[in-house]
Design an enzyme around this catalytic site. Structure first.
Site, PDB file in Angstrom:
ATOM      1  N   ARG A 261      84.703  40.712  28.394  1.00 47.72           N
ATOM      2  CA  ARG A 261      83.738  39.620  28.204  1.00 47.72           C
ATOM      3  C   ARG A 261      82.963  39.950  26.930  1.00 47.72           C
ATOM      4  O   ARG A 261      82.274  40.962  26.864  1.00 47.72           O
ATOM      5  CB  ARG A 261      82.873  39.549  29.471  1.00 47.72           C
ATOM      6  N   HIS A 265      76.859  38.549  30.621  1.00 45.03           N
ATOM      7  CA  HIS A 265      77.397  37.935  31.845  1.00 45.03           C
ATOM      8  C   HIS A 265      77.058  36.448  31.917  1.00 45.03           C
ATOM      9  O   HIS A 265      77.892  35.617  32.277  1.00 45.03           O
ATOM     10  CB  HIS A 265      76.826  38.660  33.073  1.00 45.03           C
ATOM     11  N   TYR A 274      73.414  47.944  29.271  1.00 45.03           N
ATOM     12  CA  TYR A 274      74.477  48.671  29.973  1.00 45.03           C
ATOM     13  C   TYR A 274      75.756  48.895  29.179  1.00 45.03           C
ATOM     14  O   TYR A 274      76.695  49.500  29.685  1.00 45.03           O
ATOM     15  CB  TYR A 274      74.797  48.001  31.315  1.00 45.03           C
TER      16      TYR A 274
HETATM   17  C1  LIG Z   1      78.655  38.157  47.431  1.00 48.05           C
HETATM   18  C2  LIG Z   1      77.924  38.045  46.122  1.00 48.05           C
HETATM   19  N1  LIG Z   1      77.277  39.139  45.650  1.00 48.05           N
HETATM   20  C3  LIG Z   1      76.622  39.065  44.462  1.00 48.05           C
HETATM   21  C4  LIG Z   1      76.598  37.899  43.748  1.00 48.05           C
HETATM   22  C5  LIG Z   1      75.864  37.823  42.417  1.00 48.05           C
HETATM   23  N2  LIG Z   1      76.851  37.843  41.351  1.00 48.05           N
HETATM   24  C6  LIG Z   1      77.223  36.699  40.747  1.00 48.05           C
HETATM   25  S1  LIG Z   1      78.381  36.965  39.588  1.00 48.05           S
HETATM   26  C7  LIG Z   1      78.407  38.620  39.895  1.00 48.05           C
HETATM   27  C8  LIG Z   1      79.314  39.548  39.117  1.00 48.05           C
HETATM   28  C9  LIG Z   1      80.732  39.346  39.450  1.00 48.05           C
HETATM   29  O1  LIG Z   1      81.517  40.115  38.579  1.00 48.05           O
HETATM   30  P1  LIG Z   1      83.064  39.928  38.465  1.00 48.05           P
HETATM   31  O2  LIG Z   1      83.616  39.531  39.781  1.00 48.05           O
HETATM   32  O3  LIG Z   1      83.630  41.142  37.823  1.00 48.05           O
HETATM   33  O4  LIG Z   1      83.238  38.674  37.518  1.00 48.05           O
HETATM   34  P2  LIG Z   1      82.779  38.471  36.013  1.00 48.05           P
HETATM   35  O5  LIG Z   1      81.447  37.783  36.086  1.00 48.05           O
HETATM   36  O6  LIG Z   1      82.711  39.817  35.372  1.00 48.05           O
HETATM   37  O7  LIG Z   1      83.796  37.599  35.386  1.00 48.05           O
HETATM   38  C10 LIG Z   1      77.512  38.949  40.889  1.00 48.05           C
HETATM   39  C11 LIG Z   1      77.280  40.337  41.366  1.00 48.05           C
HETATM   40  C12 LIG Z   1      77.282  36.786  44.275  1.00 48.05           C
HETATM   41  N3  LIG Z   1      77.332  35.613  43.628  1.00 48.05           N
HETATM   42  N4  LIG Z   1      77.953  36.886  45.453  1.00 48.05           N
END
Ligand SMILES: Cc1ncc(C[n+]2csc(CCOP(=O)(O)OP(=O)(O)O)c2C)c(N)n1
Length: 346
Positions: A261, A265, A274
Site C-alpha cells: 500500500r 491505510h 510505523y
Molecule cells: C473485526 C474487525 N477488527 C478491526 C477492524 C478495524 N479495521 C478496519 S481495516 C483494518 C485493517 C485491515 O488490514 P488488512 O486486512 O491487512 O487490509 P488492508 O487495509 O491492509 O488492505 C482494521 C484493523 C474491523 N473493521 N473489523
C-alpha cells in the site's frame, strides 16, 4: 506450495484491446483515487480509503473472472476491481460525497462498501473478513445447484464461482479460517484473493503469522498460490487458472498476491509512525501502474500518444463526475429506514 499456474500463460492470449482496457481501468482507478485524496485535504469529503498500489492485481483478477456474472465479494480497498467490473467515476463520486442516487446504498454506507445487484457484487459489512464465509456459502450454493442439475458447468450466463478478496490482516479473523476450511471440505468453486500489502493498518505481517500466508492453504485442503501482485500478467494467470479449477469442479484456491500500500491505510491514518519513508520509496519503484505501462509500451500495445489521450479523457470524466456529485441532492432523511427492514409482509 502448489503452483500449477506458472506454465498456464493465459495472459499471453489477451488481445491488445483487452490489455489497453486493463491499463485504462488501472489508470482511471489511480486518478480517481488521487482526486479523492485532494478532495479530503480540501475538506470536501470526510473519508477516503485507497487502492493506490493494488490496482495491478485487482484489475488482473477482475478480467480473469466472468465479469458481472460470477459472484464477487470485494473489500473496501477494491476500487480498481470494481472499476474493472463497471463502477463509474460518478458512482464513486456519489459515494464519497454521500449523495442520494449512490448505487451501493443510496449514500447511507461508508464509501468503498461496494454493492451492485446487477454486477453481482455482494454488499459487505465493515467488519473485516466476514465477506469470506459469505462468499464460501455462495460457492456452496453454486456447487449444490450443479449437483442437483440446476446449473450446467458450461453455462457461462450463470455464476459459476464466488470470489472474495481480503487483506492479509483479515486472515487473522476466525471467519477467514472457517471459510477456508469449509471451502476445502466441500471442494467449493471458490477463490480467496488475499491482497497482502504487508500491513494491517500499523501491524506488519510478521506480527500476524509465523508462516507465509500461502502455506496455510495446505492445512485446509485447498490449492495455494503465491503471486507477485504488482505483476498484472502473473496475477491474471493465477486467477484465471483458479477460475478454471472452480468451473471444472476441482475446488477452491487461495491466492496470496504480494503487494504494497503506497499511501496511508486511509485518510485518517499517519503511516510515518510505523514505517520508514525509505521503505515506501523502495516500493514506489515497483508501482504496478508504471510497470504495466512500461511493459505495454515495450510490446507496442501502448504508445505515448495513446497514454496521453487516456489521461486527458480520464481527467475530464473525473472532473465531470465530481461536479455532478457535488451538485447532487443529499439522501432524503424521511427515507432513512428504507432498505433496513423488509417492506413486504408475508
Ligand atoms: C473485526 C474487525 N477488527 C478491526 C477492524 C478495524 N479495521 C478496519 S481495516 C483494518 C485493517 C485491515 O488490514 P488488512 O486486512 O491487512 O487490509 P488492508 O487495509 O491492509 O488492505 C482494521 C484493523 C474491523 N473493521 N473489523
Amino acid at each position: 506450495m502448489d503452483s500449477p499456474v506458472t506454465q498456464a500463460q493465459y495472459a499471453t492470449q489477451l488481445s491488445d484491446d483487452t490489455l489497453r482496457d486493463m491499463y485504462r481501468a488501472m489508470l482511471l482507478s489511480r486518478r480517481l483515487d488521487e482526486r479523492c485524496w485532494a478532495l479530503h485535504r480540501q475538506g470536501k469529503i470526510a473519508f477516503h480509503v485507497s487502492a493506490i498500489g493494488h490496482e495491478g492485481l485487482q484489475v488482473a483478477a477482475a478480467f480473469a473472472l466472468n465479469r458481472g456474472i460470477d459472484f464477487t465479494y470485494p473489500y473496501y480497498r477494491d476500487l480498481a476491481f470494481c472499476i474493472a467490473l463497471g463502477l463509474t467515476p460518478l458512482d464513486f463520486m456519489l459515494s464519497v460525497f454521500g449523495k442520494a442516487g449512490e448505487p451501493s446504498s443510496g449514500g447511507r454506507q461508508m464509501p468503498s462498501h461496494w454493492s451492485s445487484r446487477e454486477k453481482h457484487i455482494v454488499s459487505q459489512s465493515s467488519v473485516v473478513a466476514v465477506q469470506v464465509p459469505q462468499a464460501a456459502g455462495t460457492a456452496f450454493a453454486i456447487n449444490y445447484k450443479r449437483k442437483v442439475g440446476l446449473l450446467a458447468a458450461d453455462d457461462t450466463t450463470q455464476p459459476r464461482l464466488a470470489y472474495a478478496s481480503v487483506g492479509e490482516g483479515g486472515t487473522s479473523q476466525g471467519e477467514w479460517h472457517e471459510a477456508m476450511n469449509w471451502a476445502g471440505i466441500h471442494k467449493l468453486p471458490f477463490i480467496c484473493m488475499v491482497e497482502n500489502n504487508q500491513y494491517a493498518i500499523s501491524v506488519p505481517f510478521d506480527k500476524q503469522s509465523a508462516v507465509p500466508l500461502v502455506e496455510r492453504a495446505h492445512g485446509y485442503g485447498v490449492i495455494g498460490v503465491q503471486v507477485d501482485g504488482n505483476d498484472v500478467f502473473a496475477t491474471y494467470d493465477a486467477v484465471r487458472a483458479a477460475a478454471e479449477r472452480a468451473y471444472t469442479g476441482e475446488g477452491a484456491t487461495l491466492i496470496e498476491a504480494i503487494t504494497y500500500r503506497l499511501v496511508p491505510h486511509s485518510s485518517d491514518d499517519d503511516d510515518r509512525s510505523y514505517r520508514t519513508r525509505e521503505e515506501v520509496q523502495e516500493w514506489k519503484q515497483k508501482d504496478p501502474l508504471l510497470r504495466f505501462q512500461a511493459e505495454l509500451l515495450n510490446q507496442g500495445v501502448l504508445t505515448q500518444a495513446r497514454i496521453d489521450a487516456f489521461e486527458e479523457a480520464i481527467q475530464a470524466s473525473i472532473t465531470e463526475a465530481q461536479q455532478q456529485a457535488e451538485a447532487a441532492p443529499d439522501p432524503d432523511i424521511a427515507s432513512g429506514l428504507s432498505g433496513v427492514y423488509a417492506e413486504e409482509t408475508i
